[in-house]
Design a protein around this motif. Structure first.
Motif, PDB file in Angstrom:
ATOM      1  N   ILE A 155     -34.561 -58.118 -61.881  1.00  0.00           N
ATOM      2  CA  ILE A 155     -33.502 -57.678 -62.937  1.00  0.00           C
ATOM      3  C   ILE A 155     -32.344 -57.474 -62.114  1.00  0.00           C
ATOM      4  O   ILE A 155     -32.127 -56.545 -61.129  1.00  0.00           O
ATOM      5  CB  ILE A 155     -34.262 -56.602 -63.633  1.00  0.00           C
ATOM      6  N   GLY A 156     -31.421 -58.270 -62.316  1.00  0.00           N
ATOM      7  CA  GLY A 156     -30.028 -58.293 -61.454  1.00  0.00           C
ATOM      8  C   GLY A 156     -29.935 -59.254 -60.653  1.00  0.00           C
ATOM      9  O   GLY A 156     -30.822 -59.891 -59.916  1.00  0.00           O
ATOM     10  N   ALA A 157     -28.828 -60.028 -60.638  1.00  0.00           N
ATOM     11  CA  ALA A 157     -28.622 -61.256 -59.659  1.00  0.00           C
ATOM     12  C   ALA A 157     -27.361 -60.893 -58.799  1.00  0.00           C
ATOM     13  O   ALA A 157     -26.559 -61.666 -58.432  1.00  0.00           O
ATOM     14  CB  ALA A 157     -28.115 -62.358 -60.508  1.00  0.00           C
ATOM     15  N   ARG A 176     -27.716 -60.160 -67.251  1.00  0.00           N
ATOM     16  CA  ARG A 176     -26.787 -60.200 -68.608  1.00  0.00           C
ATOM     17  C   ARG A 176     -25.627 -61.057 -68.088  1.00  0.00           C
ATOM     18  O   ARG A 176     -24.807 -61.461 -69.066  1.00  0.00           O
ATOM     19  CB  ARG A 176     -26.639 -58.793 -68.874  1.00  0.00           C
ATOM     20  N   ASP A 177     -25.345 -61.127 -66.870  1.00  0.00           N
ATOM     21  CA  ASP A 177     -24.098 -61.814 -66.686  1.00  0.00           C
ATOM     22  C   ASP A 177     -24.171 -63.246 -66.952  1.00  0.00           C
ATOM     23  O   ASP A 177     -25.173 -63.823 -66.794  1.00  0.00           O
ATOM     24  CB  ASP A 177     -23.690 -61.641 -65.074  1.00  0.00           C
ATOM     25  N   GLY A 225     -27.284 -64.622 -68.768  1.00  0.00           N
ATOM     26  CA  GLY A 225     -27.074 -64.179 -70.050  1.00  0.00           C
ATOM     27  C   GLY A 225     -28.289 -63.582 -70.767  1.00  0.00           C
ATOM     28  O   GLY A 225     -28.636 -63.692 -71.815  1.00  0.00           O
ATOM     29  N   LYS A 226     -29.082 -62.742 -69.865  1.00  0.00           N
ATOM     30  CA  LYS A 226     -30.305 -62.268 -70.545  1.00  0.00           C
ATOM     31  C   LYS A 226     -30.341 -60.831 -70.068  1.00  0.00           C
ATOM     32  O   LYS A 226     -30.270 -60.285 -69.014  1.00  0.00           O
ATOM     33  CB  LYS A 226     -31.652 -62.670 -69.873  1.00  0.00           C
ATOM     34  N   LEU A 265     -32.507 -59.212 -74.578  1.00  0.00           N
ATOM     35  CA  LEU A 265     -31.414 -59.767 -75.859  1.00  0.00           C
ATOM     36  C   LEU A 265     -30.771 -61.143 -75.062  1.00  0.00           C
ATOM     37  O   LEU A 265     -30.478 -60.969 -73.894  1.00  0.00           O
ATOM     38  CB  LEU A 265     -30.385 -58.932 -75.809  1.00  0.00           C
ATOM     39  N   ASP A 266     -30.795 -62.126 -75.684  1.00  0.00           N
ATOM     40  CA  ASP A 266     -30.342 -63.513 -75.172  1.00  0.00           C
ATOM     41  C   ASP A 266     -28.661 -63.464 -75.607  1.00  0.00           C
ATOM     42  O   ASP A 266     -28.649 -63.456 -76.899  1.00  0.00           O
ATOM     43  CB  ASP A 266     -30.876 -64.602 -75.831  1.00  0.00           C
ATOM     44  N   VAL A 267     -27.757 -63.275 -74.592  1.00  0.00           N
ATOM     45  CA  VAL A 267     -26.359 -62.971 -75.116  1.00  0.00           C
ATOM     46  C   VAL A 267     -25.787 -64.194 -76.059  1.00  0.00           C
ATOM     47  O   VAL A 267     -25.190 -63.726 -76.864  1.00  0.00           O
ATOM     48  CB  VAL A 267     -25.776 -62.749 -73.598  1.00  0.00           C
ATOM     49  N   ALA A 268     -26.399 -65.144 -75.624  1.00  0.00           N
ATOM     50  CA  ALA A 268     -25.597 -66.537 -76.549  1.00  0.00           C
ATOM     51  C   ALA A 268     -26.016 -66.423 -77.985  1.00  0.00           C
ATOM     52  O   ALA A 268     -25.091 -66.544 -78.598  1.00  0.00           O
ATOM     53  CB  ALA A 268     -25.993 -67.642 -75.712  1.00  0.00           C
TER      54      ALA A 268
END
Length: 572
Positions: free
Chosen positions: A15-17, A41-42, A111-112, A131-134
Motif C-alpha cells: 500500500i503506497g507507491a 490512491r494517486d 487510483g485505488k 475505493l476506485d477513484v475513477a
C-alpha cells in the motif's frame, strides 16, 4: 482461503507507491512472490515525489545517489550548475516513474484508495475496502499479506485554531492551506496576491504568512519571494542545516563519517565506542558538530545576531537539512537579503477579528494576505484501520513504560535538552520500525518507509529484503514471541527517548517508527545482521572505513546472498 503450501503464491498488497512501496514490491517479485499488487490512491507513482505533488523550486535535500535503488542508475542532474549537484523535484519524480515502468508495470494499481483494513473473518489474511477513484465504486479485496508503505507525509497535521474552516468562521479574507496543497494551489495564490512593489515593501504591507520552520516551509517562502511576494515566516525554531562553500567530497558526505559521530543504540566499532563513551571522544564529537554548524552559518552568510541562527540542534534533533553550496535563490540567501522576514521563538495563535491579520502568542498582530501552514503531518495509518484493528495491532501511540530500566552511559548523551512532554508520555510498539510487535509471529504484516533516514533509497532497499525474508520465514535474528518483541520495542523506545528527547516519535509512527536519521548505515547494518548478511559493506581498513562512500550498488547482491544462505540452511 489462501494456499499454505507455497508462501509465494498468496496475494500481497503493497500500500503506497513511493520510495518504500516501489522497492518493496520489486524485492518481493524478485523473491518469487507471484501476486503482488501496489495500491495507491494517486494517479502517478512516486509518493511525495509524484509529479502532481512537485511544487515549483523543489529539489532533493540529499547528495546525488542517496535516493536511488541498486537496480537502476540515477541520471546526473540535468540542471548541472544551477542546483550544484542536486536533483530537481521533476528529475526525482521521473526516476521513480522509470523504475516503475521497468520493473512494476503490471503490478501497480493507480487510483485505488485503501479506505479500511481489517482481519479476514477466518483469522487468516486481510480484507481491504478499496475505493476506485475513477468510478467511485468500493469493493472488498482479500490479501494474504500486507506491507504498509504509506509514509508520514500524506495527512497534514493542523491545529484547530489554524484550520481553513476556522479561518473561514473567523472571517479571514485570504486563502489558508497546508504546504501539502501548495503544488495544486500555487497558481491560485499567485493570481490572487499581487507582487510587492519595489525591492523593500513597507513594514505595514500585507504578507503571505508561512507557519513553520521546516524544509517545506522554507521552500514555499523561497518560491514566493522569488516571485516577488512579501513573505513572513513564523516559527519557534528553524531546521538545522549543512552548507559549505564548495561541495564536500564523497569521503565526507556520502560515507559513514556523519553517522560515526552520531551515537547508535549499540556501538559496533571501537571508533564509535571511543567517540561516544569517553570524554575525549565527546569533545571531538561536540567540536565537530559545532564546526559544522558554524561553517553552515558562515557559508550562508548568516549574521551573528540574525534570527536565522535560532535553529534546533543538529545533534539532538532530526529536523536537519543539507543545503549544500548556497545559491542566491534559496531560503537563507533570500532571508539574509531581506526578501523573507523571519520571526522565531514565536507561534501563530489565531486569526484576527478584522479578517486581515494573524495574532501571535505574545499578542502581536501580522497583516496577512494568505496563510500557508507548514505544520507537519500525522500518521497515515489512522484512516486505514478500524479502531479495533488499530488497537489490536497497537499501531498508534502507546503509553510509555514509567519504570523503564534501559539507559545508555554515553558521554555524548550527557547534558541533553529538556524532554518533550509527548516524548515522555508515549511510545511505539513497532519492532525495528518494520513489524507490529503484537503481530510478529504471524508474518503477514510489515511496514517500510517508517524509519526516518537521510538515505531513504538505501534503508528502504535493505528493509525490503528484511521484509521479504520475514514473509518467507527465513532463518533470521528475530524475537521468538510477542513478549520478546514487546521487550525489544520497549528497549528501542527507551533509546529513542534518550537519543532524541525533543522528538515525540510515537505520534507519527508511519513516519518515525524508528529514527535512524544520520545513523542510517548502523540501522541498515542491524537489519543485514538480522538476515545473517555481511555488514560494513563499503569496505576499507581500520583507518579508511569511515570515509569510504556508501553506494546503493553494494546492495545489488542481497538477493543472491539470501538465496545462498537459505539453500545452505535447507541442505544442512
Amino acid at each position: 482461503m489462501f494456499p499454505t503450501s507455497d508462501l509465494q503464491e498468496g496475494p500481497v498488497a503493497v500500500i503506497g507507491a513511493g520510495v518504500a512501496g516501489l522497492i518493496t514490491a520489486h524485492t518481493l517479485l524478485q523473491d518469487g512472490f507471484t501476486n503482488v499488487h501496489v495500491l495507491t490512491r494517486d494517479l502517478q507513482v512516486g509518493g511525495v515525489w509524484a509529479a502532481n505533488r512537485i511544487y515549483p523550486g523543489l529539489y532533493l535535500n540529499n547528495v546525488h545517489g542517496q535516493y536511488r535503488f541498486s537496480a537502476l542508475e540515477m541520471p546526473p542532474p540535468a540542471a548541472g550548475g544551477k542546483l550544484r549537484g542536486r536533483l530537481s523535484g521533476p528529475e526525482v519524480s521521473r526516476y521513480f516513474q522509470a523504475f516503475a515502468d521497468k520493473y512494476l508495470k503490471d503490478n501497480i494499481k493507480l487510483g485505488k484508495d485503501v479506505r479500511r483494513i481489517r482481519r479476514h473473518p477466518s483469522g487468516r489474511g486481510w480484507q481491504l475496502e478499496v475505493l476506485d477513484v475513477a468510478s467511485g465504486r468500493t469493493e472488498i479485496q482479500e490479501y494474504a499479506r500486507i506491507v504498509l508503505c504509506t509514509g508520514g507525509c500524506a495527512t497534514p497535521k493542523l491545529s484547530e485554531a489554524l484550520r481553513p474552516t476556522t479561518a473561514l468562521a473567523a472571517g479571514f479574507e485570504g486563502p489558508v492551506f497546508h504546504t501539502a496543497e501548495f503544488a495544486e494551489r500555487t497558481d491560485e495564490l499567485l493570481s490572487s496576491i499581487p507582487a510587492a512593489r519595489g525591492d523593500s515593501p513597507t513594514d505595514d504591507a500585507s504578507s503571505i504568512v508561512v507557519v513553520g520552520g521546516g524544509k517545506s516551509a522554507q521552500d514555499v517562502c523561497a518560491f514566493l519571494a522569488n516571485e516577488g511576494r512579501k513573505v513572513t515566516m513564523v516559527c519557534n525554531k528553524l531546521d538545522a542545516f549543512l552548507a559549505y562553500p564548495l561541495p564536500l567530497p564523497a569521503s565526507l558526505r556520502s560515507s559513514r563519517f556523519l553517522a560515526v559521530i552520531m551515537p547508535h543504540i549499540h556501538l559496533r566499532t571501537k571508533l564509535e565506542q571511543f567517540l561516544h563513551t569517553t570524554w575525549l571522544g565527546k569533545l571531538i564529537t561536540q567540536s565537530t558538530w559545532y564546526a559544522l554548524t558554524q561553517s553552515a552559518f558562515f557559508a550562508a552568510g548568516v549574521p551573528a545576531d540574525s534570527p536565522l541562527r535560532n535553529t534546533v540542534s543538529p545533534f539532538w534533533h532530526v529536523r536537519f537539512n543539507d543545503d549544500g553550496v548556497p545559491r542566491p535563490d534559496t531560503f537563507y540567501a533570500l532571508a539574509v537579503a531581506g526578501k523573507i522576514d523571519v520571526i522565531t521563538s514565536a507561534r501563530v495563535s489565531h486569526f484576527g477579528e478584522d479578517g486581515k491579520t494573524v495574532v501571535l502568542q505574545d499578542g502581536r498582530s501580522l497583516r496577512a494576505s494568505a496563510v500557508v501552514l507548514g505544520t507537519g503531518y500525522k500518521s497515515s495509518w489512522e484512516n486505514l484501520f478500524d479502531e479495533e484493528t488499530m488497537e489490536a495491532l497497537a499501531l498508534g501511540p502507546q503509553p510509555a513504560s514509567p519504570n523503564s530500566s534501559y539507559h545508555w552511559d554515553y558521554t555524548t548523551l550527557s547534558d541533553p535538552p529538556p524532554t518533550h512532554p509527548d516524548t515522555q508520555r508515549w511510545s511505539s510498539e513497532i519492532y525495528r520500525g518494520l513489524v507490529p510487535a503484537r503481530n510478529i509471529t504471524r508474518r503477514d504484516l510489515a511496514m517500510n518507509g517508517t524509519c526516518l533516514s537521510t538515505n531513504n533509497g538505501y534503508t528502504s532497499e535493505v528493509a525490503a529484503h528484511w521484509i521479504s525474508s520475514y514473509f518467507l520465514r527465513d532463518k533470521m535474528r528475530l524475537p521468538e514471541s510477542v513478549e520478546d518483541a514487546l521487550a525489544a520495542t520497549e528497549r528501542e523506545a527507551a533509546w529513542l527517548k534518550q537519543r532524541y528527547p525533543e522528538v515525540p516519535t510515537a505520534l507519527n509512527p508511519s513516519y518515525t517508527g524508528f529514527l535512524a536519521f544520520m545513523g542510517w548505515p548502523q540501522y541498515s547494518d542491524d537489519l543485514l545482521e538480522d538476515m545473517g548478511l555481511p555488514v560494513l559493506r563499503s569496505g576499507g581498513n581500520a583507518l579508511t572505513w569511515p570515509f569510504r562512500p556508501v553506494r546503493s550498488k553494494e546492495l545489488a547482491t542481497l538477493k543472491a546472498e539470501r538465496d545462498a544462505r537459505r539453500d545452505s540452511a535447507t541442505s544442512s
